[in-house]
Design a protein around this motif. Structure first.
Motif, PDB file in Angstrom:
ATOM      1  N   GLY A 148      31.792  14.756  12.288  1.00  0.00           N
ATOM      2  CA  GLY A 148      31.938  14.885  10.835  1.00  0.00           C
ATOM      3  C   GLY A 148      32.304  13.573  10.176  1.00  0.00           C
ATOM      4  N   LEU A 149      33.167  12.800  10.825  1.00  0.00           N
ATOM      5  CA  LEU A 149      33.541  11.502  10.270  1.00  0.00           C
ATOM      6  C   LEU A 149      32.370  10.533  10.295  1.00  0.00           C
ATOM      7  N   ILE A 150      31.602  10.561  11.377  1.00  0.00           N
ATOM      8  CA  ILE A 150      30.457   9.659  11.486  1.00  0.00           C
ATOM      9  C   ILE A 150      29.387  10.033  10.467  1.00  0.00           C
ATOM     10  N   ARG A 151      29.129  11.326  10.308  1.00  0.00           N
ATOM     11  CA  ARG A 151      28.121  11.788   9.380  1.00  0.00           C
ATOM     12  C   ARG A 151      28.492  11.449   7.932  1.00  0.00           C
TER      13      ARG A 151
END
Length: 54
Positions: free
Chosen positions: A49-52
């Motif tokens: 989620g953080l990367i996206r």
């Protein structure tokens, strides 16, 4: 996953109260494994989620 870990923990507690040590130990082992899998999947989901988002 977390739900099943809690279910096996409750089964282990009930088995321990009634004196079924082997069943209680098995249920605790399964609960530990399921909880670890839950933590790994939750951490992977959080990182994804953080990367996206970033």
């Amino acid at each position: 996953m977390l739900h099943y870990a809690v279910v096996f923990l409750v089964i282990a507690l009930i088995a321990a109260i009634f004196g079924f040590g082997g069943i209680a130990a098995s249920a605790v082992g399964i609960a530990k494994i399921l909880f670890i899998i839950f933590l790994v999947l939750a951490l992977a989901s959080f990182i994804a989620g953080l990367i996206r988002r970033g």
